[in-house]
Write a protein that holds these residues in place. Structure first.
Motif, PDB file in Angstrom:
ATOM      1  N   ARG A   1      10.252 -24.399  26.896  1.00 23.49           N
ATOM      2  CA  ARG A   1      11.282 -24.062  27.880  1.00 23.49           C
ATOM      3  C   ARG A   1      12.486 -24.989  27.724  1.00 23.49           C
ATOM      4  O   ARG A   1      13.636 -24.560  27.864  1.00 23.49           O
TER       5      ARG A   1
ATOM      6  N   ARG B   1      15.626 -21.411  19.104  1.00 19.12           N
ATOM      7  CA  ARG B   1      15.718 -21.116  20.533  1.00 19.12           C
ATOM      8  C   ARG B   1      15.210 -19.707  20.834  1.00 19.12           C
ATOM      9  O   ARG B   1      14.485 -19.491  21.815  1.00 19.12           O
ATOM     10  N   THR B   2      15.555 -18.752  19.994  1.00 19.58           N
ATOM     11  CA  THR B   2      15.106 -17.376  20.218  1.00 19.58           C
ATOM     12  C   THR B   2      13.595 -17.262  20.078  1.00 19.58           C
ATOM     13  O   THR B   2      12.933 -16.605  20.892  1.00 19.58           O
TER      14      THR B   2
ATOM     15  N   MET C   1      14.297 -23.935  24.290  1.00 20.44           N
ATOM     16  CA  MET C   1      15.008 -22.649  24.261  1.00 20.44           C
ATOM     17  C   MET C   1      16.329 -22.716  25.027  1.00 20.44           C
ATOM     18  O   MET C   1      17.226 -21.899  24.794  1.00 20.44           O
ATOM     19  N   ARG C   2      16.450 -23.696  25.937  1.00 19.98           N
ATOM     20  CA  ARG C   2      17.684 -23.822  26.724  1.00 19.98           C
ATOM     21  C   ARG C   2      18.673 -24.816  26.127  1.00 19.98           C
ATOM     22  O   ARG C   2      19.813 -24.901  26.573  1.00 19.98           O
TER      23      ARG C   2
ATOM     24  N   HIS D   1      12.049 -18.693  23.155  1.00 24.76           N
ATOM     25  CA  HIS D   1      12.235 -17.818  24.320  1.00 24.76           C
ATOM     26  C   HIS D   1      11.238 -16.666  24.298  1.00 24.76           C
ATOM     27  O   HIS D   1      10.617 -16.354  25.324  1.00 24.76           O
TER      28      HIS D   1
END
Length: 291
Positions: free
Chosen positions: A166, A179-180, A169-170, A183
């Protein structure tokens, strides 16, 4: 319809609406930029004197190798949990929502493993996997684990990764492809964690003290193996660092241990709630750094 089937039906509905396809959502041929492989604060060396000595390019390269190593550990454990779930569902009525959700979860895990494998191939040009001892212990675990031991171990692995991913990904400093991937994994694993919690509670209903104590210790040892396998000596050597110094400073890194503890806080609360946080298990978790 009992509680597990009700949960499974909700998760099936959610999966039908929200499932992701990494093969179509990610352009695997896109060139990588110069982003980190994971949030630098999550690097095993962040907060140490060695981190301060690294150039920015070395820090980026280190986090890419760490991300690939964590992803490879994820593939290894997802292959174990698929076998656990298949064995658990072997004699369940195929018409039951529980059975259908279990196969949906396995399908998710297959996609995740392929996704992680493709990401590793893009990030680094070496192969990472848990050491031989961890692989053999994993082989034994997936052969004998059943019931709440299997589902609680699944939850342990997924909860630990969830908080890390978490953050990653941010974090716009992290490479967009990474990041994708994180997510997609976070969104789909949230359903898996709901099911694992529900199954653990259901299987423990009426369990005695001896059974809980044995299972609690086994689960804590599984957690220790998973955590110790995430980033190993080979990562530092492949980045060109002094592996002896890196291992020494990583093992004494209180910043990283604090992050592990925070990521596992909800997990520890749940294990305590269902009676799987015994004194013996607590000792293992403290040794591992999550308590």
């Amino acid at each position: 319809m009992h509680g597990t089937d009700q949960t499974a039906r909700r998760l099936l509905d959610s999966s039908a609406r929200l499932s992701r396809d990494p093969q179509t959502e990610i352009d695997w041929t896109a060139p990588l930029g110069d982003g980190y492989g994971l949030s630098p604060e999550w690097s095993t060396l962040y907060g140490t004197a060695y981190w301060d000595d690294l150039t920015e390019a070395q820090r980026v390269e280190l986090t890419r190798h760490e991300a690939a190593s964590v992803a490879s550990t994820g593939i290894w454990f997802e292959m174990l949990l698929q076998q656990l779930i298949l064995r658990d569902m072997y004699s369940v009525n195929p018409a039951d929502p529980e059975f259908q959700w279990a196969l949906t979860e396995i399908a998710d895990e297959c996609r995740h493993s392929i996704m992680f494998a493709q990401l590793c191939g893009r990030l680094v040009d070496v192969r990472y996997r848990p050491g031989r001892t961890a692989r053999e212990l994993g082989r034994a675990f997936k052969t004998v684990a059943a019931g709440e031991t299997a589902y609680a171990a699944i939850l342990v692995a997924e909860e630990m990764l969830d908080v890390m991913q978490r953050d990653w990904m941010r974090d716009r400093r992290v490479e967009p492809m990474v990041r994708t991937v994180n997510h997609i994994h976070v969104v789909e694993e949230s359903r898996h964690m709901v099911f694992a919690r529900d199954e653990t509670r259901q299987r423990l209903a009426g369990a005695g003290a001896v059974r809980r104590s044995v299972n609690a210790l086994v689960i804590s040892l599984a957690a220790e193996i998973i955590i110790s396998s995430m980033v190993g000596r080979a990562v530092y050597a492949n980045v060109g660092l002094d592996a002896d110094r890196a291992v020494r400073e990583a093992q004494g890194n209180e910043h990283h241990r604090a992050l592990l503890r925070s990521s596992c806080a909800n997990l520890m609360d749940f294990l305590g709630e269902v009676g799987l946080l015994t004194p013996a298990a607590r000792r293992v978790y403290r040794r591992t750094g999550v308590l």
